[in-house]
Design an enzyme around this catalytic site. Structure first.
Site, PDB file in Angstrom:
ATOM      1  N   ARG A 161      15.619  44.708  40.597  1.00  0.00           N
ATOM      2  CA  ARG A 161      16.232  45.936  40.648  1.00  0.00           C
ATOM      3  C   ARG A 161      15.454  46.911  40.003  1.00  0.00           C
ATOM      4  NH1 ARG A 161      22.400  47.742  39.330  1.00  0.00           N
ATOM      5  NH2 ARG A 161      21.976  46.636  37.393  1.00  0.00           N
ATOM      6  N   ASP A 442      26.684  47.195  30.019  1.00  0.00           N
ATOM      7  CA  ASP A 442      25.635  47.776  30.489  1.00  0.00           C
ATOM      8  C   ASP A 442      25.793  49.424  30.782  1.00  0.00           C
ATOM      9  OD1 ASP A 442      26.548  48.213  32.793  1.00  0.00           O
ATOM     10  OD2 ASP A 442      25.266  46.810  33.956  1.00  0.00           O
TER      11      ASP A 442
END
Length: 539
Positions: A161, A442
């Site tokens: 990613r 996160d």
């Protein structure tokens, strides 16, 4: 080494020498010069779209692409080698030990994350590229503290990613302009590894984050075609899964798949960023105020509608509909609390597989067995494309449904402040994925806490338990109370001071900033050696 290209950091010089080669920099420069103007125009288009929403224009399915949605004949590419069965995917930053443990976890795939789970210090970005290169070539084994770390014979399939379109990479400029973080991460991984991956029977696979419009997917598709041609690779070798993690993208799932159809590997329910986007894009709508973060579950109306539409859309076009991340992680030394947390994980994974998802995400290797057992029991084949969900009828109003049961409490405020401060300070310290209160946090979860605090202050919301009005001054007091309790060897006082001032400023803004990572990137850039101009004031 390359005309017009400058590297503005001396961090991780040994690793730089391995991946920032002359040919790799030429590739980055070619991508930048070809696509940067389009990226910038699309970011401007995001701002214009937000202004229309602020003015009261409702979100809806695009009229100009109705023919794409109505046409049943087009399908996406078949799964790439190794992506036929994705029932459990583990995610994490591309740190060397993490890469080995994730690839060895027993999950089907590993998403190495240069975005929300990774603080983008230049050392992290460059070492991450070296680690993935070494893992692909099975040269990543090492020993630490007397413990060996070695890849198993059959590791998980690797997916990468890169950062979102909105993020710059200021440590590398082309023609005196920072390159796109997306293109930088993509370019280094693709250039150094695409041929090697194909030679090993796999391919260059990606997760694409934060898109808000099908034209942003078209840009990625153009990048893929350009890149494959650049190295002489057959077009269509790349596969990419798009995270549907913004509210506008939920109205354009078919179009996003259509733009990427020769490279598509499906869509993913990026649930935490989706909640963040729901609040941010509806910032001018008082009715969109959400309760405590813990109450915004996958069962609430707007989240359930988005999930059902995503599964239906993917299976109609014969690609994977991937589930999302449970925030819970194993709790050591408290069996009772761990049982409660793991029961939540089981319920979440059971909901996903019975809804028709083709796979799910986990953040910790110890959760792999739970997720795998549930998907093995309820998904006997490699996927569930046959589950067409023709019963699903999702209207625009369903995706915008703000009837969310729950309360706004003092405890919820305190939790949001602690998460926002703790995560942001860790991010400034180089750590982009941290456990807090037995949840894996996160950037996406930190963003929810930030914009919720802004939302409560903006609309003068009263807490359900005490009836007090949430004000910036109250948030100030909570910040001053909580920040000192977070100081530790990993959360430096300097970083806590920066993020404390940042959060206090955020709750006073007319509109919340688009991304805290964009706001705080200047601090990382200057520490890495960039000119001080990058440390723009965000307070």
């Amino acid at each position: 080494m390359v005309q017009g290209v400058q590297i503005h950091s001396t961090q991780a010089q040994d690793a730089q020498a391995q991946v920032l080669t002359e040919d790799a920099l030429k590739f980055i420069a070619a991508l930048h010069r070809t696509f940067e103007s389009t990226r910038q125009s699309l970011l401007v288009a995001r701002e214009a779209a937000q202004q229309r929403l602020d003015a009261g224009q409702p979100l809806d399915f695009p009229v100009e692409t109705r023919h794409i949605r109505a046409d049943p004949s087009w399908l996406c590419a078949p799964p790439g080698p190794g992506l036929e069965d994705r029932r459990v995917e583990i995610t994490g930053p591309p740190e060397r030990k993490m890469v080995i443990n994730a690839l060895n976890s027993g999950a089907k795939t590993f998403m190495a994350d240069f975005e929300d789970a990774c603080s983008p210090t230049f050392a992290n970005m460059i070492h991450g590229q070296v680690n993935l290169r070494d893992a692909i070539r099975r040269q990543i084994d090492f020993e630490s503290g007397g413990k060996p770390y070695r890849l198993t014979e059959k590791p998980a399939v690797l997916i990468v990613r890169p950062r979102g379109w909105h993020l710059d990479e200021p440590r590398v400029t082309v023609d005196n302009t920072p390159v796109s973080g997306s293109l930088f991460d993509f370019a280094l991984y693709f250039f150094h590894n695409a041929r090697e991956l194909v030679k090993r029977g796999l391919g260059p696979y990606f997760y694409l984050p934060k898109m808000e419009h099908y034209l942003e997917a078209r840009l990625w598709n153009d990048v893929f075609n350009f890149s494959q041609s650049y190295i002489g690779m057959t077009c269509g070798t790349i596969r990419a899964t798009v995270l549907i993690e913004t509210l506008p993208a939920a109205f354009q799932m078919e179009e996003i798949l259509f733009e990427l159809r020769t490279h598509s590997a499906g869509l993913n329910c990026g649930r935490w960023d989706y909640i963040f986007s729901f609040i941010k894009r509806r910032r001018a709508d008082r009715s969109a105020v959400l309760p405590d973060r813990k109450d915004v579950t996958m069962e609430v109306g707007f989240m359930d509608a988005y999930v059902r539409l995503l599964i239906q859309t993917c299976h109609r076009r014969r690609v994977a509909a991937m589930g999302g991340m449970s925030a819970q992680i194993p709790i050591k030394n408290d069996p009772q609390a761990n049982d409660v947390a793991m029961a939540k994980v089981r319920a979440d994974k059971l909901r996903e597989v019975t809804n028709g998802h083709d796979g799910t995400w986990i953040a910790h290797p110890l959760i792999n067995q739970i997720a795998m057992e549930i998907f093995n029991k309820h998904m006997l084949g490699p996927h569930q494309y046959h589950v067409r969900r023709e019963d699903v009828k999702v209207a625009a109003a369903d995706l915008l449904n703000t009837k969310v049961p729950g309360k706004i409490t003092v405890e919820g405020l305190k939790s949001n402040v602690a998460t926002s401060l703790g995560y942001s300070a860790a991010w400034l310290g180089g750590n982009g994925c941290i456990p807090l209160h037995w949840l894996m946090e996160d950037a996406a979860t930190a963003e929810i806490t930030r914009v919720q605090l802004w939302q409560y202050c903006k609309y003068g919301i009263r807490t359900s338990d005490t009836g007090e009005v949430v004000t910036p001054q109250w948030i100030d007091r909570l910040v001053d109370e909580i920040a000192p309790t977070l100081k530790s060897a990993t959360l430096a006082a300097e970083n806590l001071d920066i993020v404390s001032k940042y959060l206090k400023a955020q709750v006073r803004k007319e509109w919340p900033s688009e991304f805290l990572t964009s706001d705080l990137m200047g601090y990382l850039a200057v520490r890495d050696g960039c000119p001080a101009a990058w440390q723009r004031s965000v307070l």
